[in-house]
Design a protein around this motif. Sequence first.
Motif, PDB file in Angstrom:
ATOM      1  N   GLN A 137      42.086  77.857  51.430  1.00 22.67           N
ATOM      2  CA  GLN A 137      41.905  78.000  49.990  1.00 22.67           C
ATOM      3  C   GLN A 137      42.620  76.881  49.236  1.00 22.67           C
ATOM      4  O   GLN A 137      42.052  76.240  48.353  1.00 22.67           O
ATOM      5  CB  GLN A 137      42.409  79.381  49.550  1.00 22.67           C
ATOM      6  N   LYS A 138      43.855  76.617  49.664  1.00 25.93           N
ATOM      7  CA  LYS A 138      44.635  75.549  49.025  1.00 25.93           C
ATOM      8  C   LYS A 138      43.933  74.220  49.161  1.00 25.93           C
ATOM      9  O   LYS A 138      43.883  73.410  48.228  1.00 25.93           O
ATOM     10  CB  LYS A 138      46.031  75.468  49.660  1.00 25.93           C
ATOM     11  N   ALA A 139      43.393  74.001  50.364  1.00 27.84           N
ATOM     12  CA  ALA A 139      42.688  72.745  50.617  1.00 27.84           C
ATOM     13  C   ALA A 139      41.486  72.632  49.696  1.00 27.84           C
ATOM     14  O   ALA A 139      41.232  71.575  49.111  1.00 27.84           O
ATOM     15  CB  ALA A 139      42.255  72.679  52.069  1.00 27.84           C
ATOM     16  N   GLN A 140      40.809  73.730  49.560  1.00 22.35           N
ATOM     17  CA  GLN A 140      39.603  73.720  48.741  1.00 22.35           C
ATOM     18  C   GLN A 140      39.957  73.438  47.269  1.00 22.35           C
ATOM     19  O   GLN A 140      39.201  72.770  46.568  1.00 22.35           O
ATOM     20  CB  GLN A 140      38.902  75.079  48.862  1.00 22.35           C
ATOM     21  N   ASN A 141      41.112  73.930  46.873  1.00 24.26           N
ATOM     22  CA  ASN A 141      41.540  73.702  45.496  1.00 24.26           C
ATOM     23  C   ASN A 141      41.762  72.224  45.199  1.00 24.26           C
ATOM     24  O   ASN A 141      41.714  71.808  44.041  1.00 24.26           O
ATOM     25  CB  ASN A 141      42.827  74.478  45.207  1.00 24.26           C
ATOM     26  N   LEU A 142      42.058  71.465  46.250  1.00 25.23           N
ATOM     27  CA  LEU A 142      42.284  70.032  46.050  1.00 25.23           C
ATOM     28  C   LEU A 142      40.983  69.279  45.819  1.00 25.23           C
ATOM     29  O   LEU A 142      40.979  68.152  45.350  1.00 25.23           O
ATOM     30  CB  LEU A 142      42.982  69.421  47.273  1.00 25.23           C
ATOM     31  N   PHE A 143      39.880  69.920  46.174  1.00 26.07           N
ATOM     32  CA  PHE A 143      38.623  69.186  46.184  1.00 26.07           C
ATOM     33  C   PHE A 143      38.190  68.625  44.819  1.00 26.07           C
ATOM     34  O   PHE A 143      37.786  67.473  44.744  1.00 26.07           O
ATOM     35  CB  PHE A 143      37.503  70.040  46.804  1.00 26.07           C
ATOM     36  N   PRO A 144      38.294  69.403  43.743  1.00 25.00           N
ATOM     37  CA  PRO A 144      37.840  68.854  42.454  1.00 25.00           C
ATOM     38  C   PRO A 144      38.510  67.524  42.108  1.00 25.00           C
ATOM     39  O   PRO A 144      37.830  66.574  41.683  1.00 25.00           O
ATOM     40  CB  PRO A 144      38.233  69.957  41.471  1.00 25.00           C
ATOM     41  N   ALA A 145      39.816  67.442  42.339  1.00 27.36           N
ATOM     42  CA  ALA A 145      40.538  66.206  42.027  1.00 27.36           C
ATOM     43  C   ALA A 145      40.036  65.070  42.906  1.00 27.36           C
ATOM     44  O   ALA A 145      39.789  63.945  42.443  1.00 27.36           O
ATOM     45  CB  ALA A 145      42.034  66.422  42.217  1.00 27.36           C
ATOM     46  N   LEU A 146      39.852  65.382  44.171  1.00 27.77           N
ATOM     47  CA  LEU A 146      39.363  64.390  45.126  1.00 27.77           C
ATOM     48  C   LEU A 146      37.991  63.897  44.695  1.00 27.77           C
ATOM     49  O   LEU A 146      37.709  62.698  44.698  1.00 27.77           O
ATOM     50  CB  LEU A 146      39.277  65.037  46.520  1.00 27.77           C
ATOM     51  N   LEU A 196      29.516  65.102  53.832  1.00 31.35           N
ATOM     52  CA  LEU A 196      29.715  65.999  54.984  1.00 31.35           C
ATOM     53  C   LEU A 196      30.947  66.867  54.773  1.00 31.35           C
ATOM     54  O   LEU A 196      30.957  68.062  55.083  1.00 31.35           O
ATOM     55  CB  LEU A 196      29.864  65.176  56.272  1.00 31.35           C
ATOM     56  N   LEU A 197      31.982  66.251  54.226  1.00 36.24           N
ATOM     57  CA  LEU A 197      33.222  66.984  53.961  1.00 36.24           C
ATOM     58  C   LEU A 197      32.950  68.078  52.936  1.00 36.24           C
ATOM     59  O   LEU A 197      33.357  69.230  53.093  1.00 36.24           O
ATOM     60  CB  LEU A 197      34.291  66.011  53.454  1.00 36.24           C
ATOM     61  N   LYS A 198      32.232  67.703  51.891  1.00 36.88           N
ATOM     62  CA  LYS A 198      31.917  68.644  50.816  1.00 36.88           C
ATOM     63  C   LYS A 198      31.150  69.852  51.389  1.00 36.88           C
ATOM     64  O   LYS A 198      31.477  71.009  51.126  1.00 36.88           O
ATOM     65  CB  LYS A 198      31.071  67.914  49.785  1.00 36.88           C
ATOM     66  N   GLN A 199      30.176  69.509  52.210  1.00 33.46           N
ATOM     67  CA  GLN A 199      29.342  70.549  52.814  1.00 33.46           C
ATOM     68  C   GLN A 199      30.175  71.490  53.692  1.00 33.46           C
ATOM     69  O   GLN A 199      30.051  72.709  53.620  1.00 33.46           O
ATOM     70  CB  GLN A 199      28.308  69.869  53.701  1.00 33.46           C
ATOM     71  N   ALA A 200      31.036  70.891  54.512  1.00 30.75           N
ATOM     72  CA  ALA A 200      31.865  71.681  55.420  1.00 30.75           C
ATOM     73  C   ALA A 200      32.756  72.622  54.627  1.00 30.75           C
ATOM     74  O   ALA A 200      32.954  73.780  54.997  1.00 30.75           O
ATOM     75  CB  ALA A 200      32.702  70.763  56.306  1.00 30.75           C
ATOM     76  N   LEU A 201      33.297  72.133  53.505  1.00 33.37           N
ATOM     77  CA  LEU A 201      34.152  72.979  52.672  1.00 33.37           C
ATOM     78  C   LEU A 201      33.341  74.125  52.081  1.00 33.37           C
ATOM     79  O   LEU A 201      33.788  75.269  52.048  1.00 33.37           O
ATOM     80  CB  LEU A 201      34.780  72.148  51.555  1.00 33.37           C
ATOM     81  N   GLU A 202      32.153  73.797  51.621  1.00 34.68           N
ATOM     82  CA  GLU A 202      31.302  74.835  51.027  1.00 34.68           C
ATOM     83  C   GLU A 202      30.949  75.906  52.056  1.00 34.68           C
ATOM     84  O   GLU A 202      30.895  77.096  51.748  1.00 34.68           O
ATOM     85  CB  GLU A 202      30.019  74.217  50.466  1.00 34.68           C
ATOM     86  N   ASN A 203      30.709  75.465  53.281  1.00 33.43           N
ATOM     87  CA  ASN A 203      30.281  76.414  54.322  1.00 33.43           C
ATOM     88  C   ASN A 203      31.431  77.022  55.100  1.00 33.43           C
ATOM     89  O   ASN A 203      31.221  77.683  56.117  1.00 33.43           O
ATOM     90  CB  ASN A 203      29.324  75.720  55.300  1.00 33.43           C
ATOM     91  N   HIS A 204      32.672  76.731  54.659  1.00 34.97           N
ATOM     92  CA  HIS A 204      33.856  77.243  55.348  1.00 34.97           C
ATOM     93  C   HIS A 204      33.915  76.848  56.812  1.00 34.97           C
ATOM     94  O   HIS A 204      34.410  77.600  57.640  1.00 34.97           O
ATOM     95  CB  HIS A 204      33.917  78.783  55.222  1.00 34.97           C
TER      96      HIS A 204
END
Lengths: 115, 797
Positions: free
Chosen positions: A91-100, A42-50
């Motif tokens: 944007q910064k938050a999204q950048n953290l996603f790959p590591a997460l 759900l988190l991933k989806q929300a990030l993708e959909n802004h």
Amino acid sequence: MTIQAFYETIQEDYEDVLDRFMMENLLMKYVLKFKDDPTFDLLKQALENHEIQEAIRHSHTFKGICDNLGFMQLKKQSEEMMVLLKEGAFQKAQNLFPALCQEYLFIIENIQKLM
Amino acid sequence: MKEKILIVDDSSMNREFLKDILCHDYDIILAKNGVEAISLMKNHLSSLALILLDLIMPEMDGFEVLTYMNKYQWIHDIPVMIISSENSGKYIGRVYDLGASDFISRPFNVNIVQKRVSNIISLYSKQRRLKDIVTEQIYEKESRSNLMISVLSHIVEFRNGESGLHIIHINMITEKLLYALLKKDPTCTLTAQDISLITMASSLHDIGKISISDKILNKPGRLTPEEFSMMKTHAPIGGDIIRGLKWNQDDPLLKVAYEICRWHHERWDGRGYPDGLKGHDIPLSAQVVSLADVYDALTSERCYKKAIPHKKAIQMIMNGECGQFQPLLLECLLDIEEELIDISSSSEELMNPIKTRETQKVVQELGQYDDLTVTRQVLDQLDIEKIKSQFFFDRQEQLALIYNHSLDILYFSHNASRRLELPEVIMRPMERDDQDSLKIRLKQLVEKAKATTIDHPCFEHEFIFDIDGKTSLCHFQCSAIWLDVEDSRFIGLMAFLDREQLFDDEQVQEVPHLNQTQLQALLQQSYHIFDKVIFIDVLLGKSVKITDTLLEEMTFLEETSMWKPHPMIMDDACVQAYRHRSKVIHFDYQPQRIYYAISQYVEVDGKGYVMEYKLKLQDYIFKNDKQYQNMLKTLNYMQESMYLDGLTEVYNRRYLEDEMFKKEDVTALAMVDLDYFKEVNDQFGHLAGDQALQEVAHILKKNVRDRDAVIRYGGDEFMILFYHMPANLLEERLNFIRREVEKLVIPDYPHLKLTCTIGCACGTYQQQLLKQADKMMYQAKIQRNSVKIHYGKEEHQ
């Protein structure tokens, strides 16, 4: 693999978690459940959909779940993400996603070895 | 029984986890957001021992839940434990301010969660048990004393032959006197509770009279001295009765009751009975009740006397004709004079609300007494009521709804929810968009409900709903819900559906679906049974000849046969069968024959037609052929003279008067007037005129649809009723008719030229249509040979 070995592999504090859960089988049950929990997706989806509000809520929930299971690395990462989201730094938050994501997949991989 | 815990968390993993660690010791119910939580709370208000509440959730978050619980004071009865990983001081402080009992932050420690939960629950249940005990005692005592008082006082009333009013009057006057005294005398130490106690006990003042014989009590004339001394004993005997009760004699109610019973005939100057007490030796309670008793005895009718008017009674009391009273109390009596008049003139019926008010006051005082806002007992009672009403509400066959205005929640019964395809509980419908159809309807209902009063809360309302997926006009019986007698508060409303009407009130009948082969077979069979079988395409107004290629070969029904000399029956039955997709049975009569006819709607290859089966009425039904012919003649004649204009063979004015106002689907009405028609008559003769009228009638009929009706309204005036006519087509059609009339050539009179003027009105209010159309016609007459239409608001030419 034992649950203790699992925690050692992912470099988290087994003793502390067991202390809180009191029973090994209860801990085992919820570690296994973690694999099927939808919050990460759900988190991933929300990030993708802004969808910022959704992303904040899911990162919050995810943080709580990780905290509970003693996945401190994941908890830290999702907490950082949540703080950034709340500050509006999407944007910064999204950048953290790959590591997460990497850490998450690492844990999931090891949970599968538990089964 | 296990205590019940409600767990509210949007993450299923968290819910399950908490459930797992608590389910051994508690009953667990789960909610995944605030809205669910509130609705579960409502159903388990009195059985919930604890709520575990997450803060951050969709729909309604933890803070909102707490706010809601505060608004309805549930927070006092159900402890809430917040569970959150949001552990900043700001958050924690806020939830404590909102009445949360405890805060547990993540990560959970199983042991700590279990301990804290059990601590809070046991703490609250101790408090609850205490509350229960206190409440039960108060409740029991109150009900016991009230019951006793009413039983005893009624016995006295009954034996005294007094009306129940006397006791009520005494109660009221006593109370009013005491409040007046409280106002007047700053040294007076009476509390509201004392006053309520004295008022209650005043009912018992004459209890001793149960020992006096009927003969003395109900003697119409004056009592002898012996009888009077017997009578006097009722005061000490009353006191003894109270003393003799096996009740705790320290009970304040008994103490006051004793004073009142024994000494309510004492007088200020010591000349009363039984003890000859003087001045302040007489307890205040007894003084007040004796004054009230004297006043009411004077102003009421008794077996030995007539009622004395208020003014005279006051005068007699002031003059000391009924013995001396404390001067201060007499002043109080004068202070409440106006209220006294109200009391003595009011009937028993009017007293009832006051009684209720009295009860409410007692309840309010009790509330202050122990500061129990919502006691357990009341909650339980509420639960019982709720179960009861829920039962009836859900079993209600009809559609029913309850709207709680103060909580802004709408409840539908099971059936209503199913039939309207709406959820059973709708939270905050009033916060919806202004265009929301549910909100609009609800608002109408609320406005109507608010216009009612507590005494007359019922009303009726009609609106349009989609029931079972079909639009219906629904008629509701409704009642507003008001609380409190004195300043009534609007709580909401309830309603149930008592009549519903589908917009097209067609009954669903089975429609035969055929293909061409089946149709052929059916026809073959039918020909054997019926004398005539006609297959009609109603939309085209044509009969269809059945051949291999069904739709190609069609023969027109002769146009005239649709109109004369038997237009309506044919038309009506056919069209009706088609419109209602059903079967219509009717008589059809041709000039020479009467048929028994069935018009049946059928679908062939998915397209709708009407099949008309006709059966000749056999001559043998009638005694002889002549009779049959007579019958036909009569029928023809009746038909024609009833509704058809003899000359033009369109409908006559009687048809208009009989039919028009029955039909609600007339949406436009046109008046057609021939210009200078009088001159046509003068110049060419009446024969020419008649022929012209016939031709014009023919033009009109030819140029309107089958369902529209052409009427000769009088002389040279015609009228057209349009059923469901789109307004935008109207002008074109009317102008077409106007030009057709203009082009009309009558072979016998080649120089005869006609024009017509048409006035038309659109709308559904029929009486108005006629007037409007007439008005339009006269406006158009200024130009002649023109069309003028009234579209409701604007006018077009």
